[in-house]
Write a protein that holds these residues in place. Structure first.
Motif, mmCIF file in Angstrom:
data_model
loop_
_atom_site.group_PDB
_atom_site.id
_atom_site.type_symbol
_atom_site.label_atom_id
_atom_site.label_comp_id
_atom_site.label_asym_id
_atom_site.label_seq_id
_atom_site.Cartn_x
_atom_site.Cartn_y
_atom_site.Cartn_z
ATOM 1 N N ASP B 101 0.815 -1.214 0.000
ATOM 2 C CA ASP B 101 0.000 0.000 0.000
ATOM 3 C C ASP B 101 0.853 1.270 0.000
ATOM 4 O OD1 ASP B 101 -2.584 1.188 0.010
ATOM 5 O OD2 ASP B 101 -2.311 1.703 2.120
ATOM 6 N N LEU B 102 2.160 1.098 0.155
ATOM 7 C CA LEU B 102 3.061 2.246 0.040
ATOM 8 C C LEU B 102 3.275 2.660 -1.411
ATOM 9 C CD1 LEU B 102 5.715 1.073 2.626
ATOM 10 C CD2 LEU B 102 4.272 3.095 2.848
ATOM 11 N N ASN B 103 2.722 1.889 -2.282
ATOM 12 C CA ASN B 103 2.899 2.124 -3.718
ATOM 13 C C ASN B 103 2.672 3.578 -4.134
ATOM 14 O OD1 ASN B 103 3.423 1.363 -6.337
ATOM 15 N ND2 ASN B 103 1.255 0.981 -6.783
ATOM 16 N N THR B 104 1.572 4.153 -3.708
ATOM 17 C CA THR B 104 1.275 5.525 -4.148
ATOM 18 C C THR B 104 2.326 6.517 -3.659
ATOM 19 O OG1 THR B 104 -0.223 5.803 -2.287
ATOM 20 C CG2 THR B 104 -1.210 5.239 -4.401
ATOM 21 N N ILE B 105 2.884 6.268 -2.498
ATOM 22 C CA ILE B 105 3.928 7.165 -2.000
ATOM 23 C C ILE B 105 5.134 7.119 -2.931
ATOM 24 C CG2 ILE B 105 5.547 7.613 -0.122
ATOM 25 C CD1 ILE B 105 3.448 6.483 1.811
ATOM 26 N N LEU B 106 5.522 5.898 -3.292
ATOM 27 C CA LEU B 106 6.653 5.756 -4.211
ATOM 28 C C LEU B 106 6.353 6.384 -5.567
ATOM 29 C CD1 LEU B 106 9.367 4.180 -3.554
ATOM 30 C CD2 LEU B 106 7.506 3.632 -2.017
ATOM 31 N N VAL B 107 5.149 6.159 -6.035
ATOM 32 C CA VAL B 107 4.776 6.725 -7.337
ATOM 33 C C VAL B 107 4.781 8.252 -7.284
ATOM 34 C CG1 VAL B 107 2.937 6.940 -9.042
ATOM 35 C CG2 VAL B 107 3.441 4.710 -8.034
ATOM 36 N N ALA B 108 4.285 8.795 -6.187
ATOM 37 C CA ALA B 108 4.270 10.251 -6.045
ATOM 38 C C ALA B 108 5.690 10.805 -6.041
ATOM 39 C CB ALA B 108 3.539 10.645 -4.763
ATOM 40 N N LEU B 109 6.575 10.146 -5.323
ATOM 41 C CA LEU B 109 7.970 10.573 -5.301
ATOM 42 C C LEU B 109 8.601 10.467 -6.683
ATOM 43 C CD1 LEU B 109 9.093 8.921 -1.947
ATOM 44 C CD2 LEU B 109 9.126 11.371 -2.441
#
Lengths: 168, 168
Positions: B101-109
DNA sequence: CAGTATCCGGTGCGATACTG
DNA sequence: CAGTATCGCACCGGATACTG
């Protein structure tokens, strides 16, 4: 030659490319220091003055000063001098366009924190549409039709800036 | 009493609430140490074994070990033992649901880094729809109709878990 | 291969105090 | 109000070596 993939390897495999130009690393290089993302959170929340920020963060003043300078050097924050009538000159910190564009990172962190760190259903802030008041969330959307996709539909492939590793 | 707002204050003002339960701070508490988000980037890229990760990151082994343990303790990563036929036992690191679920954080970065850090148009990776191959990006969408909104349409308001500051 | 242990020099952090 | 200066300590990074 790589080890046989333990789990079904994608192809092309991202592990065959350099990490030297990784945008995540580039972003974290600027944002990854302690307090920095919390400083930005406060800036998004409308905090613009040094002392107020310091009081909210509880960070050492010297550190906060350093972080703000770093953000300024990176073009994320702008120091703006102003003078209220009859008061002495002050200055405040404002987000530049580059800084405002960090919004999704903050939102992503917030959503994850709300889901996994805090008590469920107890988010301290909600994101809503300014007009309608409807809740707003972050989603993966497909270019073209703008349809939402799930993380499972997502695939990462080498892009135009991918640098293959030698000895492929 | 607060200073008169320099710039048009929203109402209700988020600054009137505690930051102690801030989800961004909660997330950064786990993710904010050096290397941690890069470890996660590698896990998302399919890297699962210690040595490969270490080689890609260039981080000290002791540090990497520490970070992985921290992620494991946080329930983001799971150490899984396995044995290939005829080989000796090993174990690998896998993302849990909380980790995925950390995916979006990585994608945002990644997206921010691609836009502001690296050379334009030279992203080392692209995100695409697994089926159609169409590009995928992160967007703010409105609940209900799923319509995309801009950051300017966005508003943050106190949520169910907001804690008012005393002396409001 | 997958770590843990130890050392050591440097940097970052936190607390306190001082200045314009 | 908005920082700078200083100082101990913890942690980091890098090298090396050892264990299973």
């Amino acid at each position: 030659m790589r080890e046989p993939p333990v789990t079904g390897g994608r192809s092309p495999d991202l592990r065959d490319y350099e990490t030297s130009n990784c945008p995540v690393a580039g972003a974290m290089d600027i944002l990854g220091e302690k307090w920095t993302l919390l400083v930005l959170r406060d800036l998004f929340a409308g905090v613009r003055r040094f002392d107020e920020m310091q009081a909210r963060l509880g960070a050492p003043r010297a550190l906060l000063s350093k972080r703000l300078r770093r953000l300024e050097d990176a073009g994320i924050v702008q120091r703006v001098a102003y003078r209220e009538p009859g008061a002495r000159a002050r200055h405040e910190y404002r987000l530049t366009d580059k800084g405002k564009d960090l919004n999704t990172i903050l939102v992503a962190l917030k959503e994850w924190g709300d889901r996994w760190v805090n008590a469920p259903g107890r988010a301290p802030t909600d994101l809503v549409d300014r007009e309608t008041g409807a809740p707003v969330r972050l989603a993966l959307v497909r270019g073209g039709d703008g349809r939402e996709v799930t993380a499972r539909d997502l695939r990462m492939v080498p892009g135009p800036g991918a640098i293959p590793k030698r000895q492929a």
